[in-house]
Design a protein around this motif. Structure first.
Motif, PDB file in Angstrom:
ATOM      1  N   GLN A  88      -2.730 -15.003  12.745  1.00  0.00           N
ATOM      2  CA  GLN A  88      -2.721 -15.212  14.189  1.00  0.00           C
ATOM      3  C   GLN A  88      -1.322 -14.974  14.752  1.00  0.00           C
ATOM      4  O   GLN A  88      -0.316 -15.121  14.056  1.00  0.00           O
ATOM      5  CB  GLN A  88      -3.175 -16.639  14.535  1.00  0.00           C
ATOM      6  CG  GLN A  88      -2.322 -17.739  13.904  1.00  0.00           C
ATOM      7  CD  GLN A  88      -2.713 -19.121  14.382  1.00  0.00           C
ATOM      8  OE1 GLN A  88      -3.009 -19.337  15.560  1.00  0.00           O
ATOM      9  NE2 GLN A  88      -2.711 -20.085  13.454  1.00  0.00           N
ATOM     10  N   ASP A  89      -1.289 -14.617  16.033  1.00  0.00           N
ATOM     11  CA  ASP A  89      -0.031 -14.325  16.703  1.00  0.00           C
ATOM     12  C   ASP A  89      -0.107 -14.798  18.156  1.00  0.00           C
ATOM     13  O   ASP A  89       0.024 -13.995  19.089  1.00  0.00           O
ATOM     14  CB  ASP A  89       0.262 -12.819  16.623  1.00  0.00           C
ATOM     15  CG  ASP A  89       1.621 -12.465  17.173  1.00  0.00           C
ATOM     16  OD1 ASP A  89       2.525 -13.314  17.119  1.00  0.00           O
ATOM     17  OD2 ASP A  89       1.771 -11.336  17.677  1.00  0.00           O
ATOM     18  N   LEU A 112      -9.486 -14.524  22.014  1.00  0.00           N
ATOM     19  CA  LEU A 112      -9.294 -15.137  20.702  1.00  0.00           C
ATOM     20  C   LEU A 112      -7.911 -14.807  20.157  1.00  0.00           C
ATOM     21  O   LEU A 112      -7.478 -13.662  20.190  1.00  0.00           O
ATOM     22  CB  LEU A 112     -10.349 -14.630  19.716  1.00  0.00           C
ATOM     23  CG  LEU A 112     -11.791 -15.106  19.910  1.00  0.00           C
ATOM     24  CD1 LEU A 112     -12.709 -14.375  18.936  1.00  0.00           C
ATOM     25  CD2 LEU A 112     -11.886 -16.607  19.704  1.00  0.00           C
ATOM     26  N   GLY A 113      -7.220 -15.826  19.665  1.00  0.00           N
ATOM     27  CA  GLY A 113      -5.924 -15.618  19.036  1.00  0.00           C
ATOM     28  C   GLY A 113      -4.739 -15.551  19.980  1.00  0.00           C
ATOM     29  O   GLY A 113      -3.607 -15.388  19.529  1.00  0.00           O
ATOM     30  N   LEU A 140       4.816 -19.008  14.068  1.00  0.00           N
ATOM     31  CA  LEU A 140       3.931 -18.042  14.726  1.00  0.00           C
ATOM     32  C   LEU A 140       4.634 -17.271  15.837  1.00  0.00           C
ATOM     33  O   LEU A 140       4.021 -16.405  16.474  1.00  0.00           O
ATOM     34  CB  LEU A 140       2.698 -18.764  15.296  1.00  0.00           C
ATOM     35  CG  LEU A 140       1.871 -19.572  14.291  1.00  0.00           C
ATOM     36  CD1 LEU A 140       0.711 -20.263  15.002  1.00  0.00           C
ATOM     37  CD2 LEU A 140       1.357 -18.678  13.163  1.00  0.00           C
ATOM     38  N   ASP A 141       5.900 -17.616  16.081  1.00  0.00           N
ATOM     39  CA  ASP A 141       6.732 -16.916  17.078  1.00  0.00           C
ATOM     40  C   ASP A 141       6.194 -17.000  18.500  1.00  0.00           C
ATOM     41  O   ASP A 141       6.384 -16.068  19.301  1.00  0.00           O
ATOM     42  CB  ASP A 141       6.910 -15.439  16.687  1.00  0.00           C
ATOM     43  CG  ASP A 141       7.663 -15.280  15.374  1.00  0.00           C
ATOM     44  OD1 ASP A 141       8.564 -16.096  15.101  1.00  0.00           O
ATOM     45  OD2 ASP A 141       7.338 -14.345  14.609  1.00  0.00           O
ATOM     46  N   SER A 142       5.535 -18.091  18.833  1.00  0.00           N
ATOM     47  CA  SER A 142       5.104 -18.297  20.225  1.00  0.00           C
ATOM     48  C   SER A 142       6.349 -18.464  21.095  1.00  0.00           C
ATOM     49  O   SER A 142       7.257 -19.217  20.747  1.00  0.00           O
ATOM     50  CB  SER A 142       4.218 -19.535  20.334  1.00  0.00           C
ATOM     51  OG  SER A 142       3.059 -19.397  19.538  1.00  0.00           O
ATOM     52  N   SER A 143       6.384 -17.776  22.226  1.00  0.00           N
ATOM     53  CA  SER A 143       7.604 -17.760  23.035  1.00  0.00           C
ATOM     54  C   SER A 143       7.535 -18.619  24.298  1.00  0.00           C
ATOM     55  O   SER A 143       8.508 -18.680  25.054  1.00  0.00           O
ATOM     56  CB  SER A 143       7.945 -16.319  23.427  1.00  0.00           C
ATOM     57  OG  SER A 143       6.889 -15.747  24.183  1.00  0.00           O
TER      58      SER A 143
END
Length: 250
Positions: A88-89, A112-113, A140-143
């Motif tokens: 996931q990203d 989704l995702g 997950l590198d969520s910004s």
């Protein structure tokens, strides 16, 4: 004579069936004209946001689609599900209330995702919620991290009621676990001299803002990414009345 009677009877039945079908179709078409439909465009590809600004843009555009009833036609089929088996990203984290009317994937019209969603009554933060945010930011590198409150929040309303009448407000030790997190917002809202519904609205807003501050103060991981410009933490409020999301931007 008997054959003529049977033929006449069959013809009558057939005619009645045809007329009934026509009437049924007319009624259905009439009913459908009274029901607003969601306009769906071509299948959307999940968008990529490499920084907080892009992530914010995607959420704002998605909410506009939701409000205008023009939801994107995201791929929810087997091909997308198979793709997500690999990983996931999610470009944004949303901490939202558990209220059944507040579903971030719908309000922001994402597929989704796309979103890493954490839901808890009163959109409060304890260790588990903060740890979940840290995981999304670090691994997950969520910004973007959004603390999302909403109108008519039952948790906030109960927190205000308990503050007014501690003995007369029925709770449990588990309900108190999240009400205690909202209490500082109640106290601060009461200092503004508002009352009744305005007090609940003010408490809702302050609760979101204090939660944003709490996350940046208690999580070194999130605060370091925020200082580096890799992550932004913002507050917002969902308006039940019209579907819009207000942003508490600095």
């Amino acid at each position: 004579m008997k054959r003529k009677t049977i033929s006449t009877l069959l013809a009558t039945i057939l005619l009645s069936t045809v007329l009934a079908g026509c009437m049924s179709n007319d009624a259905t078409e009439k009913d459908n004209t009274d029901v607003p439909k969601t306009e769906q465009t071509e299948v959307y590809e999940n968008m990529v946001a490499n920084n907080p600004t892009d992530a914010m843009t995607l959420l704002k555009e998605g909410n506009q689609r939701f409000v205008s009833n023009e939801m994107a036609n995201f791929d929810l089929g087997q091909s997308k599900r198979s793709e997500l088996v690999e990983g996931q990203d999610p470009f944004a984290v949303v901490v939202a209330c558990s209220d059944s009317r507040v579903t971030p994937e719908h309000l922001y019209d994402q597929g989704l995702g796309d979103l890493f969603v954490i839901r808890v009554a009163g959109n409060i933060l304890d260790d588990a919620e903060i740890g979940s945010i840290e995981y999304a930011v670090e691994h997950l590198d969520s910004s973007l991290v959004v603390i999302l409150g909403h109108e008519e929040c039952g948790a906030v309303t109960t927190a205000v009621a308990k503050d007014d009448d501690p003995l007369g407000t029925e709770t449990t030790k588990y309900i108190d676990a999240f009400l205690d997190n909202i209490e500082p917002a109640v106290a601060k809202a009461k200092d503004t001299d508002v009352s009744d519904d305005e007090l609940i609205d003010e408490t809702t807003d302050i609760n979101v803002k204090l939660t944003v501050e709490q996350l940046l103060e208690e999580s070194s991981i999130v605060s370091e990414h925020a200082e580096a410009g890799d992550v932004e933490v913002v507050g917002a409020k969902y308006l039940l009345s019209n579907g819009e999301i207000e942003w508490f931007e600095e």
